[in-house]
Enzyme design. Structure first.
Site: not given
Ligand code: NAG
Ligand code: NAG
Ligand code: NAG
Ligand code: NAG
Ligand code: NAG
Ligand code: NAG
Ligand code: NAG
Ligand code: NAG
Ligand code: NAG
Length: 781
Positions: A546-547
């Protein structure tokens, strides 16, 4: 790469002037000036009374807000300029319009200079003309990104330090009460912006909300989650010491648990009456759900005997949990027949132990509670930018350095303090599980029908690991062992890419172009497989994904790597990494799990058929932010062939507050609040039905909920494998805070994960659109 870390305030350029200044001050004996003297640090730690206030969120339409830090000198000495520094935490970027201010940003109003160190860590340094007499104060006015509508956005345990001296936490900011944070009384403090529709609930508004429920007519639930069928007869039976449990060769463990609970003995033969019998029964499938037949069970309680049936250990274990629930007064059991089976095979709880650490004992308690409520997947988020929590054999630095937070600007012995952890070594935010601890957790979970899914978050969110391995590199380089130094290195030191993550890190992505990175990841997976193998074979490996804020663009190693692989540009590297992980997990016959961000470029999902080997991919879909048009992502993933765990941030993020009240704990980026009722009312089988209000408290339009007014149809319902509650722990530092955030919301989660209620059977959505928006369904709870 990224932001340069200033070791000292740059005033040292003015050494000569400073010395003159200092010697002038020396004449006055009650001025604290001596930088080589610990009493300077002690004085500030004891006498600097800090106060933090939000001034206004209404300054420029959502971009920034204003706040102030007040420092009062409550002692009887004068605090003057010197090389002391005050470290504090800001989860919002400070002075965002001036960023990056590599040489610091001059705060004219308080004669101090502000620096961003890394992540949430910032510091204030006095300017040369700084001077604060006894009982005087200074006010530093700040501009920060976005808004602050909650007290817990401010982190405690600020500290003071000077080169050569021992840092100390500033007493007025210590502890967890946040008494140094001013009140949020005015709308411009407790609302995010002028058109924010949320205000704190009042007793009247809360009453009105609760009144809709007519709770007076709801009878107490004997069993949570609700069983498929409970056929209650009149009468009850007392299971006293004249009863016995009939032993079962195959389900001996369950026989033992039941015997222990009722205080009975186990015997190998069946008596005439007064016995609890455990029988395997293969045709149990009351819901006709093939993926959960092993968890189905049947309990029959008559006054002569009790039978507990299931076709597998999991079902037997859940029957035992249900028996415990209905044995409420501890004496008698109601005569009844209970038939049960879960709707979803995946019923999960996620816990982030990276931002703050929770002990093994705490984890065991959570597992015990999960088992009581028949949750069966523990998503163990073991690594973060702010901490690496699992010992990995052969790489002790990961935990010796990466699990500890303390003030060491070189990060040779620990990683930097974050999120209110303070400066002492082994203080708050520090800790890890030894491999033995981890295996104990696995055994405990396994005995309770819980699968542990370890997550090692990569390539982003990995700062703790990266810094630990850089320290390892320096350690081995110092003794001239270059091979060992490079063995697990995750950094290309020549990478000049500038990026900043949403948590303000500029160095938290591993460099996926290095051979050593691949060696490291292989070692991790092998280590996890070994820890799991004799207890609960590793089945799902979660690599996070993620991210990822952007890295690698200016990495010479990546440029070489790309040309070697015949790849075009850095944008392809993220997908390359996902494919690489697919290969690694495939080699080990594991399912690969990721946060859904890992599976897309921009808004385009990767084609699952393009994954070279492992196409058993579980996507955790957290992003359902309606107003951004993300409400349908779970269905997009499922339709594209990914297995999906609904982890919806609007309803299932238990790090968010219970109410839109500034005193409530938690972040609130996905939704202003999630109370237990909202989680309870979540409808996993029709995700659009869950849309109510936007984060701003405004009714959503159909176009927001379903882009282009077209609600995406779920074509492969079998790909939605279940639901999961998430606890991230940025604002959660103590066990009590953890329990408050987790419970009772976890019970509501368990209810929805196991049981499909009648009110979830929604008629054709077309006709009931108004109903969705008015939230009428709540009246039916
Ligand atoms: C500062 O303190 C140290 C030890 O406390 C002392 O040795 C030193 O002389 C002091 N320096 C000044 C400039 O007074
Ligand atoms: C200043 O405060 C300290 C400790 O609080 C005390 O010991 C000292 O006597 C005080 N000095 C003066 C000049 O008041
Ligand atoms: C309570 O609920 C039952 C069953 O749903 C219903 O028959 C009954 O009328 C309700 N009583 C009141 C006072 O609302
Ligand atoms: C029950 O059965 C198990 C497995 O066959 C056996 O190990 C155990 O000793 C038995 N216990 C009793 C009390 O009969
Ligand atoms: C059970 O499900 C299968 C397919 O999953 C279906 O063919 C069958 O008709 C169902 N049986 C009942 C009784 O609903
Ligand atoms: C990385 O490994 C490849 C072969 O796997 C080798 O050709 C290359 O030289 C290695 N690079 C480094 C920097 O060790
Ligand atoms: C490389 O990327 C550019 C633009 O992204 C594209 O036009 C070009 O065709 C690509 N080349 C190859 C070999 O894929
Ligand atoms: C994955 O494995 C396949 C088949 O062995 C191979 O062709 C491919 O290059 C590998 N991809 C990556 C990214 O390692
Ligand atoms: C995905 O790739 C497969 C095989 O290459 C292809 O048949 C399919 O059309 C692709 N799907 C999409 C949505 O592009």
């Amino acid at each position: 790469m990224g932001i340069k870390m200033e070791k000292n305030c740059p005033m040292l350029y003015f050494v000569t002037i400073a010395v003159v200044f200092i010697s002038n001050l020396q004449a006055n004996s009650d001025i604290v000036y001596n930088s080589t003297d610990q009493s300077l640090i002690d004085y500030i730690a004891e006498n600097a009374e800090i106060r933090y206030d939000v001034i206004s969120n209404f300054v420029d339409k959502r971009k920034t807000f204003t706040s102030k830090i007040t420092i009062k000198n409550t002692g009887n000495l004068t605090i003057a300029y010197n090389n002391w520094e005050i470290y504090f935490y800001a989860i919002r970027l400070v002075q965002p319009n001036e960023y990056p201010y590599k040489e610091g940003f001059k705060l004219h109003n308080c004669k101090m200079r502000l620096y961003h160190v890394a992540g949430s860590l910032c510091k204030l340094c006095p300017e040369r003309n700084f001077r604060m007499e006894s009982h005087d104060f200074v006010e530093c006015k700040l501009v920060m990104k976005y808004w602050q509508s909650a007290k817990t956005d401010t982190m405690p345990n600020w500290y003071v330090w000077a080169e050569g001296l021992t840092s100390r936490d500033i007493e007025s900011t210590q502890g967890d009460t946040l008494t140094f944070v001013g009140p949020f009384e005015r709308p411009e403090q407790y609302q995010r912006y002028a058109d924010d529709g949320w205000s704190p609930f009042t007793p009247e508004s809360r009453f009105k909300k609760n009144d809709e429920l007519a709770v007076s007519n709801v009878s107490e639930k004997l069993v949570i989650p609700t069983p498929v069928e409970m056929n209650m007869k009149s009468g009850s039976v007392k299971v006293d010491s004249s009863w016995t449990v009939v032993n079962s060769t195959k389900y001996y463990q369950v026989a033992k648990l039941i015997a222990e609970h009722f205080g009975l003995t186990i015997r190998s033969t069946k008596p005439q009456e007064k016995f609890i019998d455990i029988t395997e029964q293969h045709d149990l499938n009351p819901l006709n759900v093939s993926t959960t037949v092993n968890e189905a069970y049947l309990i029959q309680i008559s006054s002569q005997y009790i039978t507990v049936s299931a076709r597998a250990k999991a079902g037997m274990f859940y029957a035992y949990q249900t028996l415990k629930s209905i044995h409420q007064d501890g004496k008698s059991l109601p005569l009844c027949v209970i038939k049960d089976q879960p709707r979803f095979a995946y019923r999960g709880m996620h816990l982030d132990v990276g931002r703050n650490f929770f002990s093994k004992e705490e984890i065991l308690k959570i597992l015990e509670t999960m088992a009581m409520y028949k949750l069966n997947q523990f998503h163990f988020h073991l690594t973060e930018d702010e901490g690496w929590r699992l010992e990995i054999p052969g790489i002790p630095e990961l935990t010796e350095i990466g699990s500890r937070r303390c003030h060491d600007l070189n990060e040779d012995t620990c990683i930097l303090p974050q999120l209110g952890s303070g400066s002492p070594k082994n203080g708050l935010g520090s800790g890890f599980y030894t491999t033995e601890d981890y295996m104990e957790i696995l055994r405990y979970a396994n005995d309770r029908n819980i699968q542990v899914i370890p997550e090692i978050d990569m390539p982003g969110h990995c700062r703790a690991g990266i810094k630990a391995l850089e320290a390892r590199y320096r350690k081995y380089m110092k003794i001239g062992n270059e091979v060992e130094a490079n063995k697990y290195l995750l950094t290309d030191f020549a990478d000049k890419t500038q990026y900043l993550t949403v948590q303000w890190f500029s160095d938290n992505a591993i460099n996926i172009c290095l051979n050593s990175t691949a060696v490291f990841i292989r070692h991790l997976i092998t280590s996890l497989i070994e820890m799991h193998q004799d207890i609960q074979p590793l089945n799902i490996y979660h690599f996070g994904g993620d991210e990822v804020a952007g890295a690698w663009k200016e990495s010479p190693e990546c440029k070489k790597f790309l040309s070697k692989k015949g790849l075009n540009d850095t944008a392809t590297l993220k997908r390359y990494f996902a494919h690489f992980m697919s290969n690694l997990t495939n080699d080990e016959e594991l399912h690969m799990a990721v946060w859904a961000d890992a599976l897309k470029e921009g808004n385009a999902l990767y084609n699952i058929s393009a994954f070279p080997t492992n196409q058993n991919i579980i996507a955790y879909n957290w992003d359902n932010l309606w107003e951004r048009g993300h409400g349908d992502k779970a269905y997009k993933l499922a339709n594209a062939g990914y297995k999906v765990v609904l982890s919806h941030a609007t309803h299932l993020y238990f790090d968010h507050p219970y109410e839109p009240n500034p005193e409530e704990r938690g972040y609130y980026w996905a939704t202003r609040f999630t109370d237990t009722r909202k989680t309870f009312g979540y409808i996993p089988d029709d995700i659009f039905y869950n849309a109510d209000k936007s984060r701003d408290g405004h009714l959503l339009t159909k176009d927001q909920i379903c882009p282009n007014n077209e609600c995406l149809k779920l074509e492969k319902p079998e790909n939605i494998i279940g639901i999961q509650g998430q606890v991230w722990t940025e604002t959660i530092r103590t066990s009590q805070q953890l329990h408050e955030m987790m419970f009772p919301r976890m019970l509501a989660l368990a209810e929805r994960a196991w049981h499909k209620s009648e009110w979830e059977q929604i008629p054709d959505r077309g006709g009931s659109w108004k109903q969705i928006r008015s939230g009428l369904r709540f009246q039916k709870l």
